[in-house]
Motif scaffolding. Structure first.
Motif, short mmCIF file in Angstrom:
data_model
loop_
_atom_site.label_atom_id
_atom_site.label_comp_id
_atom_site.label_asym_id
_atom_site.label_seq_id
_atom_site.Cartn_x
_atom_site.Cartn_y
_atom_site.Cartn_z
N GLY A 104 43.13 52.67 48.15
CA GLY A 104 43.53 51.27 48.25
C GLY A 104 43.70 50.64 46.88
N ALA A 105 44.23 49.40 46.90
CA ALA A 105 44.34 48.66 45.64
C ALA A 105 42.94 48.40 45.08
CB ALA A 105 45.07 47.34 45.88
N THR A 106 41.96 48.30 45.97
CA THR A 106 40.58 47.98 45.53
C THR A 106 40.08 48.98 44.49
OG1 THR A 106 40.17 47.15 47.75
CG2 THR A 106 38.25 47.48 46.35
N TYR A 130 40.88 36.42 44.79
CA TYR A 130 40.45 37.45 45.74
C TYR A 130 39.10 37.98 45.26
CZ TYR A 130 40.46 41.64 48.57
OH TYR A 130 40.11 42.62 49.44
N ASN A 179 46.79 35.93 46.93
CA ASN A 179 45.83 35.75 48.00
C ASN A 179 44.67 34.94 47.42
OD1 ASN A 179 44.09 36.00 50.16
ND2 ASN A 179 43.68 38.17 49.87
N ASP A 207 47.41 42.57 40.14
CA ASP A 207 47.12 42.94 41.52
C ASP A 207 48.36 42.62 42.36
OD1 ASP A 207 46.35 43.13 44.15
OD2 ASP A 207 44.52 41.94 43.93
N TYR A 210 50.50 42.49 47.54
CA TYR A 210 51.52 41.90 48.42
C TYR A 210 52.91 41.92 47.77
CZ TYR A 210 47.27 40.51 50.69
OH TYR A 210 46.04 40.56 51.31
N SER A 238 49.05 48.38 47.07
CA SER A 238 48.38 48.79 48.31
C SER A 238 49.37 49.25 49.38
CB SER A 238 47.58 47.59 48.84
OG SER A 238 47.15 47.83 50.17
N LYS A 241 48.73 47.37 52.84
CA LYS A 241 49.40 46.10 53.09
C LYS A 241 50.89 46.33 53.34
CE LYS A 241 45.81 43.52 52.47
NZ LYS A 241 45.24 42.59 53.42
N LYS A 249 43.45 52.75 53.64
CA LYS A 249 42.91 52.56 52.29
C LYS A 249 43.63 53.48 51.28
CE LYS A 249 40.23 50.20 50.98
NZ LYS A 249 40.28 48.76 50.55
N1 PMP Z 1 44.09 42.60 46.35
C1 PMP Z 1 44.32 41.61 47.23
C2 PMP Z 1 44.86 40.34 46.71
C3 PMP Z 1 44.04 41.80 48.57
O1 PMP Z 1 44.25 40.81 49.43
C4 PMP Z 1 43.52 43.02 49.01
C5 PMP Z 1 43.12 43.18 50.43
N2 PMP Z 1 43.89 44.01 51.08
C6 PMP Z 1 43.32 44.03 48.06
C7 PMP Z 1 43.61 43.78 46.74
C8 PMP Z 1 42.79 45.37 48.44
O2 PMP Z 1 43.75 46.19 48.99
P1 PMP Z 1 43.36 47.58 49.67
O3 PMP Z 1 43.02 47.28 51.08
O4 PMP Z 1 44.58 48.41 49.51
O5 PMP Z 1 42.20 48.11 48.91
#
Ligand code: PMP
Ligand code: GLN
Length: 390
Positions: A104-106, A130, A179, A207, A210, A238, A241, A249
């Motif tokens: 994931g981006a996380t 976020y 976000n 980030d 989106y 991500s 998304k 993820k």
């Molecule tokens: N950055 C932002 C702004 C998010 O809203 C999110 C939530 N999806 C994420 C990162 C994390 O993305 P992922 O679920 O791919 O880890």
């Protein structure tokens, strides 16, 4: 060890994250569940991912791609990502040295911060933000310098930004589309950022979860489009998304080779390599660009269906420019604090949203809630009916 004790026998070191509140996403999911409320709180679609993508994943598993992938990811997927960036932003990233698949981006965000932020470093974060940036900076020993965005349109005050820059500034986090506000950074914003950072060693964490969700004919504005910024940036994205599969993820980081080299040193020992069959599926799916090129139209229709459904309500709004979140203002309805109002909406009316104050500097409460419109049209109609009764 049997009965879990709340007081451990050993003395723990000081917490790296003392006073971390429970995630608002967990809180509101629980509140939604307890009240059997329509859940427009946490950001995830209530419609399925494309069966074609799922078929590609099944095929990859059946074809035997079930052992470790290379550390940074399979070449064909890194190449497909590089091609997408080249086609959309005219920027070239070397698939071998400048792109890594992440959980994931996380994890891309976590890894970039962990690789670059040293104890004592400052990281500028625009609020509302976020929730994953700040704890990661703090766990790395860094200090967060929060700057509140201003007004109804959540504009960055670039004068305040320049004042906040100093010898300790290591990084600035940007997030566009944003976000929770649903706003996007303009070319002028990107120019301000570029000019402010010229001549410094400050890095950018962009980030772009989106990335593809921008509306009303606006162009996609990845940091990759701005060469002077891209050379100091970690671009974090991500697939969850983008392809309606948040549970997978899966995401990636793109960054210049020197930055990626350090990123990989952390990635190697936190993750090593991400889910192999999913990478096979995505590399095939990305070769069909319509899946991401159609997203702005698809989600703009969802936004408009949602906004249409609340025409008769007392909520006020500015249409989201991007993401799949719409902010609704409720100061004409009540002056209750937003966390309380969000809980009451779930309990009394049966709909859950996210209060914005938790993401603001000093929990500033502007009486705003965020609703996710990545939902089936029936869900959005139902949401509109409920909100119109409030
Ligand atoms: N950055 C932002 C702004 C998010 O809203 C999110 C939530 N999806 C994420 C990162 C994390 O993305 P992922 O679920 O791919 O880890
Ligand atoms: N990114 C999603 C949102 O903003 C949820 C992420 C999470 O649950 N941590 O709603």
């Amino acid at each position: 060890m049997g009965n879990a004790k709340t007081t451990p026998l050993i003395t723990l070191p000081p917490s790296k994250l003392p006073n971390l509140p429970e995630s608002i996403f967990s809180t509101m999911n629980q509140v939604a569940l307890q009240n059997n409320a329509l859940n427009l709180a946490q950001g995830f679609p209530d419609f399925p991912a494309d069966p074609r993508l799922i078929a590609y994943l099944n095929e990859a598993m059946k074809a035997g791609y079930n052992q470790y992938a290379p550390m940074a990811g399979i070449y064909s997927l890194r190449e497909a990502i590089a091609e997408k960036i080249q086609n959309l932003y005219k920027a070239s990233y070397n698939p071998e040295k400048e792109i890594t698949l992440t959980v994931g981006a996380t994890q891309a965000i976590y890894t970039a911060i962990t690789a670059m932020v040293h104890p004592g470093d400052e990281v500028i974060v625009f609020k509302p933000a976020y929730d994953c940036y700040e704890p990661t900076v703090k766990a790395a020993g860094g200090t967060v310098v929060p700057l509140q965005m201003e007004g109804k349109h959540f504009k960055i005050n670039w004068e305040a930004f320049r004042k906040a820059l100093g010898p300790k500034t290591r990084m600035v986090v940007i997030n566009s589309p944003h976000n929770p506000s649903g706003t996007v950074l303009t070319d002028e914003d990107m120019e301000e950022l570029e000019n402010s950072l010229a001549g410094t060693d400050v890095m950018v964490l962009s980030d772009e979860a989106y990335e593809h969700l921008v509306f009303d004919g606006q162009p996609l504005r990845s940091v990759a489009r701005y060469p002077a910024l891209a050379e100091r940036s970690f671009l974090c994205a991500s697939f969850g998304k983008t392809f309606h599969a948040t549970g997978w993820k899966m995401g990636y980081c793109a960054a210049p080779a020197a930055l990626m080299k350090e990123f990989l040193k952390i990635h190697e020992f936190a993750v090593f390599a991400v889910h192999h069959p999913t990478q096979r599926a995505l590399s095939k799916y990305l070769k069909e660009p319509e899946h991401y090129l159609n997203l702005p139209g698809f989600f703009q229709q969802k936004r408009d269906t949602f906004l249409q459904s609340i025409q008769g309500s007392r909520f006020r709004y500015t249409p989201a420019q991007g993401t799949y979140f719409q902010i609704l203002e409720y100061d004409t309805i009540t002056d209750e604090p937003d966390v309380e109002f969000a809980k009451r909406l779930a309990a009394e009316f049966g709909i859950a949203g996210i209060p914005i104050s938790v993401f603001n500097l000093n929990q500033q409460d502007n009486r705003q809630l965020r609703f996710c419109f990545a939902k089936k049209d029936e869900t959005l109609q139902q949401a509109g009916e409920i909100l119109s009764r409030v």
